[in-house]
Design a protein around this motif. Structure first.
Motif, short mmCIF file in Angstrom:
data_model
loop_
_atom_site.label_atom_id
_atom_site.label_comp_id
_atom_site.label_asym_id
_atom_site.label_seq_id
_atom_site.Cartn_x
_atom_site.Cartn_y
_atom_site.Cartn_z
N LEU A 26 28.86 -28.76 69.50
CA LEU A 26 29.87 -29.73 69.09
C LEU A 26 31.01 -29.80 70.09
CD1 LEU A 26 30.06 -28.97 65.25
CD2 LEU A 26 29.21 -31.09 66.29
N ALA A 142 21.18 -31.62 68.89
CA ALA A 142 21.73 -32.29 67.72
C ALA A 142 23.25 -32.11 67.64
CB ALA A 142 21.07 -31.75 66.46
N ALA A 143 23.73 -30.89 67.86
CA ALA A 143 25.16 -30.62 67.74
C ALA A 143 25.95 -31.33 68.84
CB ALA A 143 25.41 -29.11 67.79
N ALA A 146 26.22 -35.00 68.06
CA ALA A 146 27.19 -35.22 66.99
C ALA A 146 28.61 -35.06 67.51
CB ALA A 146 26.93 -34.24 65.85
N GLY A 147 28.82 -34.06 68.36
CA GLY A 147 30.15 -33.86 68.94
C GLY A 147 30.58 -35.01 69.82
N ILE A 149 29.59 -38.18 69.50
CA ILE A 149 29.91 -39.32 68.64
C ILE A 149 31.29 -39.14 68.01
CG2 ILE A 149 29.25 -40.54 66.53
CD1 ILE A 149 26.32 -39.84 67.26
N ALA A 150 31.56 -37.93 67.54
CA ALA A 150 32.87 -37.67 66.94
C ALA A 150 33.98 -37.75 67.98
CB ALA A 150 32.88 -36.29 66.28
#
Length: 222
Positions: A26, A142-143, A146-147, A149-150
């Motif tokens: 992330l 995956a992490a 997601a990081g 995108i955030a």
């Protein structure tokens, strides 16, 4: 699932490792996004490069304006440790087939090698290596996505202090290896060399100059 983790120490250790990997992934995704790296490039880097420390270094050097050649050289030097890793595990763990060895080499990390070498017999070494490698690869990709995108949703990184996350993440990655005096001397020597070289060298090269501290540390040890 809980029963498997209780009875299988390898699976339990890998699960704990993946939980920590989520946090690092992330962080990388958010840092890379804040540095202006497009999501598509972050996803491609995660899948094709898959080298956490080298990816952090590449993003930081790119953000500082380093050339592609300097970034590639730094990544190669940082991952040179994989050569002795491969010799240590060999075909016993990776297998005899070219496809298995190619995939196994791509999944090679410090953790997968360490988990494999800690096992008492070849079968357990193979299982530990592949389970660690596959689970960490999936977790990291995956992490980090997601990081990213955030991170892209946060806007200007300086507004939230995300620009300071890269040096903080690298410091967190290196702290565990600075427990003994020789490693600490090399780290401090490298920091001094990088600071001295910064006014005189293009962006990215002071990091490479800091590697000279490894030579100094080796001479002191001998």
């Amino acid at each position: 699932m809980r029963s498997i983790l209780r009875t299988d120490p390898i699976a339990r250790d890998v699960a704990a490792l993946c939980a920590a990997g989520v946090v690092v992934g992330l962080s990388f995704g958010a840092i890379a996004s804040a540095a202006g790296v497009p999501l598509s490039q972050i996803v491609a880097m995660n899948a094709l490069v898959y080298a956490g420390g080298a990816q952090f270094l590449a993003v930081g050097m790119a953000g500082a304006g380093a050339t592609a050649a300097a970034i590639a050289l730094a990544g190669l030097l940082l991952n040179a440790r994989h050569l002795p890793f491969g010799l240590a595990i060999g075909n016993e763990v990776l297998g005899e087939g070219h496809g298995a060895r190619l995939l196994g080499s791509h999944l090679m990390t410090d953790e997968s090698v360490a988990f494999a070498l800690a096992q008492p017999d070849p079968a357990r070494r193979r299982r530990a290596y592949w389970l660690t490698g596959i689970c960490l690869f999936l977790t990291w990709n995956a992490a980090a996505a997601a990081g990213a995108i955030a991170g892209s949703a946060l806007g200007d990184p300086e507004t939230f202090g995300i620009d300071a996350a890269f040096p903080a993440a690298l410091l967190a990655l290196t702290l565990p290896s600075l427990k003994d005096r020789p490693s600490l001397r090399v780290a401090l020597g490298g920091a001094v060399l990088a600071l001295v070289a910064t006014p005189f060298l293009p962006a990215g090269l002071p990091v490479l100059a800091a590697l000279l501290a490894l030579v100094l540390g080796r001479k002191q040890a001998s």
